[in-house]
Design a protein around this motif. Structure first.
Motif, PDB file in Angstrom:
ATOM      1  N   ALA A  40     -26.149 -19.718   0.658  1.00  0.00           N
ATOM      2  CA  ALA A  40     -26.265 -18.836   1.812  1.00  0.00           C
ATOM      3  C   ALA A  40     -27.467 -19.229   2.663  1.00  0.00           C
ATOM      4  O   ALA A  40     -27.377 -19.273   3.893  1.00  0.00           O
ATOM      5  N   GLN A  41     -28.584 -19.523   2.013  1.00  0.00           N
ATOM      6  CA  GLN A  41     -29.787 -19.920   2.758  1.00  0.00           C
ATOM      7  C   GLN A  41     -29.532 -21.213   3.539  1.00  0.00           C
ATOM      8  O   GLN A  41     -29.945 -21.341   4.688  1.00  0.00           O
ATOM      9  N   ARG A  42     -28.826 -22.153   2.907  1.00  0.00           N
ATOM     10  CA  ARG A  42     -28.492 -23.401   3.620  1.00  0.00           C
ATOM     11  C   ARG A  42     -27.597 -23.117   4.816  1.00  0.00           C
ATOM     12  O   ARG A  42     -27.755 -23.724   5.879  1.00  0.00           O
ATOM     13  N   SER A  43     -26.658 -22.202   4.643  1.00  0.00           N
ATOM     14  CA  SER A  43     -25.766 -21.835   5.739  1.00  0.00           C
ATOM     15  C   SER A  43     -26.541 -21.201   6.882  1.00  0.00           C
ATOM     16  O   SER A  43     -26.297 -21.505   8.055  1.00  0.00           O
ATOM     17  N   TYR A  44     -27.486 -20.329   6.562  1.00  0.00           N
ATOM     18  CA  TYR A  44     -28.303 -19.686   7.592  1.00  0.00           C
ATOM     19  C   TYR A  44     -29.160 -20.715   8.313  1.00  0.00           C
ATOM     20  O   TYR A  44     -29.300 -20.671   9.534  1.00  0.00           O
ATOM     21  N   GLU A  45     -29.746 -21.650   7.557  1.00  0.00           N
ATOM     22  CA  GLU A  45     -30.585 -22.674   8.174  1.00  0.00           C
ATOM     23  C   GLU A  45     -29.768 -23.572   9.093  1.00  0.00           C
ATOM     24  O   GLU A  45     -30.235 -23.967  10.158  1.00  0.00           O
ATOM     25  N   GLN A  46     -28.540 -23.892   8.680  1.00  0.00           N
ATOM     26  CA  GLN A  46     -27.679 -24.733   9.506  1.00  0.00           C
ATOM     27  C   GLN A  46     -27.298 -24.002  10.794  1.00  0.00           C
ATOM     28  O   GLN A  46     -27.327 -24.591  11.879  1.00  0.00           O
ATOM     29  N   ALA A  47     -26.960 -22.730  10.692  1.00  0.00           N
ATOM     30  CA  ALA A  47     -26.609 -21.958  11.889  1.00  0.00           C
ATOM     31  C   ALA A  47     -27.808 -21.828  12.819  1.00  0.00           C
ATOM     32  O   ALA A  47     -27.666 -21.898  14.039  1.00  0.00           O
ATOM     33  N   ALA A  48     -29.002 -21.644  12.251  1.00  0.00           N
ATOM     34  CA  ALA A  48     -30.209 -21.523  13.077  1.00  0.00           C
ATOM     35  C   ALA A  48     -30.547 -22.858  13.744  1.00  0.00           C
ATOM     36  O   ALA A  48     -31.008 -22.886  14.887  1.00  0.00           O
ATOM     37  N   TYR A  59     -22.942 -14.384   4.252  1.00  0.00           N
ATOM     38  CA  TYR A  59     -22.266 -15.419   3.478  1.00  0.00           C
ATOM     39  C   TYR A  59     -21.329 -14.712   2.498  1.00  0.00           C
ATOM     40  O   TYR A  59     -21.767 -14.080   1.538  1.00  0.00           O
ATOM     41  N   LEU A  60     -20.030 -14.804   2.746  1.00  0.00           N
ATOM     42  CA  LEU A  60     -19.031 -14.031   2.017  1.00  0.00           C
ATOM     43  C   LEU A  60     -19.044 -14.264   0.504  1.00  0.00           C
ATOM     44  O   LEU A  60     -18.973 -13.295  -0.257  1.00  0.00           O
ATOM     45  N   HIS A  62     -21.476 -14.960  -1.423  1.00  0.00           N
ATOM     46  CA  HIS A  62     -22.644 -14.277  -1.978  1.00  0.00           C
ATOM     47  C   HIS A  62     -22.430 -12.760  -1.999  1.00  0.00           C
ATOM     48  O   HIS A  62     -22.800 -12.090  -2.964  1.00  0.00           O
ATOM     49  N   GLU A  63     -21.828 -12.244  -0.967  1.00  0.00           N
ATOM     50  CA  GLU A  63     -21.556 -10.806  -0.918  1.00  0.00           C
ATOM     51  C   GLU A  63     -20.543 -10.402  -1.983  1.00  0.00           C
ATOM     52  O   GLU A  63     -20.676  -9.339  -2.609  1.00  0.00           O
ATOM     53  N   ILE A  64     -19.543 -11.236  -2.223  1.00  0.00           N
ATOM     54  CA  ILE A  64     -18.549 -10.958  -3.268  1.00  0.00           C
ATOM     55  C   ILE A  64     -19.213 -10.955  -4.639  1.00  0.00           C
ATOM     56  O   ILE A  64     -18.962 -10.078  -5.469  1.00  0.00           O
ATOM     57  N   VAL A  65     -20.079 -11.918  -4.882  1.00  0.00           N
ATOM     58  CA  VAL A  65     -20.790 -11.978  -6.162  1.00  0.00           C
ATOM     59  C   VAL A  65     -21.706 -10.774  -6.321  1.00  0.00           C
ATOM     60  O   VAL A  65     -21.817 -10.220  -7.424  1.00  0.00           O
ATOM     61  N   ASN A  66     -22.332 -10.322  -5.247  1.00  0.00           N
ATOM     62  CA  ASN A  66     -23.168  -9.122  -5.313  1.00  0.00           C
ATOM     63  C   ASN A  66     -22.352  -7.902  -5.723  1.00  0.00           C
ATOM     64  O   ASN A  66     -22.769  -7.126  -6.583  1.00  0.00           O
ATOM     65  N   ILE A  96     -30.297  -4.672  -2.404  1.00  0.00           N
ATOM     66  CA  ILE A  96     -31.005  -4.088  -1.255  1.00  0.00           C
ATOM     67  C   ILE A  96     -31.962  -5.110  -0.644  1.00  0.00           C
ATOM     68  O   ILE A  96     -32.054  -5.238   0.580  1.00  0.00           O
ATOM     69  N   SER A  97     -32.657  -5.861  -1.499  1.00  0.00           N
ATOM     70  CA  SER A  97     -33.555  -6.889  -0.949  1.00  0.00           C
ATOM     71  C   SER A  97     -32.754  -7.989  -0.260  1.00  0.00           C
ATOM     72  O   SER A  97     -33.210  -8.541   0.744  1.00  0.00           O
ATOM     73  N   ASP A  98     -31.555  -8.309  -0.763  1.00  0.00           N
ATOM     74  CA  ASP A  98     -30.669  -9.260  -0.078  1.00  0.00           C
ATOM     75  C   ASP A  98     -30.337  -8.778   1.328  1.00  0.00           C
ATOM     76  O   ASP A  98     -30.335  -9.555   2.277  1.00  0.00           O
ATOM     77  N   PHE A  99     -30.039  -7.491   1.436  1.00  0.00           N
ATOM     78  CA  PHE A  99     -29.696  -6.923   2.742  1.00  0.00           C
ATOM     79  C   PHE A  99     -30.838  -7.097   3.731  1.00  0.00           C
ATOM     80  O   PHE A  99     -30.640  -7.567   4.854  1.00  0.00           O
ATOM     81  N   PHE A 100     -32.036  -6.753   3.307  1.00  0.00           N
ATOM     82  CA  PHE A 100     -33.177  -6.851   4.211  1.00  0.00           C
ATOM     83  C   PHE A 100     -33.577  -8.301   4.476  1.00  0.00           C
ATOM     84  O   PHE A 100     -34.039  -8.628   5.574  1.00  0.00           O
ATOM     85  N   GLU A 101     -33.403  -9.164   3.498  1.00  0.00           N
ATOM     86  CA  GLU A 101     -33.698 -10.587   3.729  1.00  0.00           C
ATOM     87  C   GLU A 101     -32.730 -11.182   4.747  1.00  0.00           C
ATOM     88  O   GLU A 101     -33.132 -11.984   5.589  1.00  0.00           O
ATOM     89  N   TYR A 102     -31.469 -10.790   4.686  1.00  0.00           N
ATOM     90  CA  TYR A 102     -30.512 -11.274   5.681  1.00  0.00           C
ATOM     91  C   TYR A 102     -30.920 -10.809   7.080  1.00  0.00           C
ATOM     92  O   TYR A 102     -30.883 -11.586   8.035  1.00  0.00           O
ATOM     93  N   GLU A 103     -31.308  -9.548   7.191  1.00  0.00           N
ATOM     94  CA  GLU A 103     -31.729  -9.037   8.494  1.00  0.00           C
ATOM     95  C   GLU A 103     -32.967  -9.778   9.001  1.00  0.00           C
ATOM     96  O   GLU A 103     -33.088 -10.061  10.194  1.00  0.00           O
ATOM     97  N   ALA A 104     -33.885 -10.107   8.093  1.00  0.00           N
ATOM     98  CA  ALA A 104     -35.077 -10.861   8.492  1.00  0.00           C
ATOM     99  C   ALA A 104     -34.696 -12.258   8.987  1.00  0.00           C
ATOM    100  O   ALA A 104     -35.273 -12.753   9.958  1.00  0.00           O
TER     101      ALA A 104
END
Length: 149
Positions: A40-48, A59-60, A62-66, A96-104
């Motif tokens: 997921a982090q790699r995907s976010y970095e690539q999109a950025a 990242y779907l 990751h959300e499914i695994v959560n 919950i920390s995943d949620f806030f990290e995604y928003e960050a």
């Protein structure tokens, strides 16, 4: 004897039949969660890097695994109340920390900042891995633990 109201919502017999395997399944899913967190982090970095902060969706996998991890930890709480409660609280804290990290990450991408690592989610994941490993692999340290306690 009257059945418990919980029996209509949760198949207690099925959960008790897999109670011995459940800690190992949780440990495996937690480790998969770490892998999907990296992806997921790699995907976010690539999109950025592409400058497309609108395409930076959750990242779907990751959300499914959560969600799977939450369901498994709640199921574990039914068969092992104390260990399941501790594990469920740790898992919910991680989600919950995943949620806030995604928003960050989205805020950083919108403001053309360098994306930071999801530090709080990583620390929460380490705690979940440690406790899930303790629950699943307790038989390894049980002789030493029993001698001390």
């Amino acid at each position: 004897m009257l059945p418990s109201p919980l029996e209509f919502l949760v198949p207690l017999g099925a959960l008790e039949s897999v109670a011995d395997v459940l800690p190992f399944a949780i440990l495996a899913v937690v480790l998969v969660n770490l892998l999907t967190r990296v992806l997921a982090q790699r995907s976010y970095e690539q999109a950025a890097a592409e400058g497309d902060d609108e395409a930076m969706g959750r990242y779907l996998p990751h959300e499914i695994v959560n969600v799977l991890l939450i369901v498994l930890s709640f199921g574990y709480m039914v068969v092992h109340p104390h260990g399941g409660m501790v594990l469920s609280i740790l898992v919910l804290g991680m989600v919950i920390s995943d949620f806030f990290e995604y928003e960050a990450r989205t805020v950083e991408a919108r403001n053309d900042m360098e994306l930071d690592r999801p530090n709080s989610a990583l620390v929460a994941s380490v705690l979940v891995v440690a406790y899930a490993g303790y629950q699943a692999l307790f038989f390894v340290i049980e002789p030493i633990w029993s001698a001390i306690v």
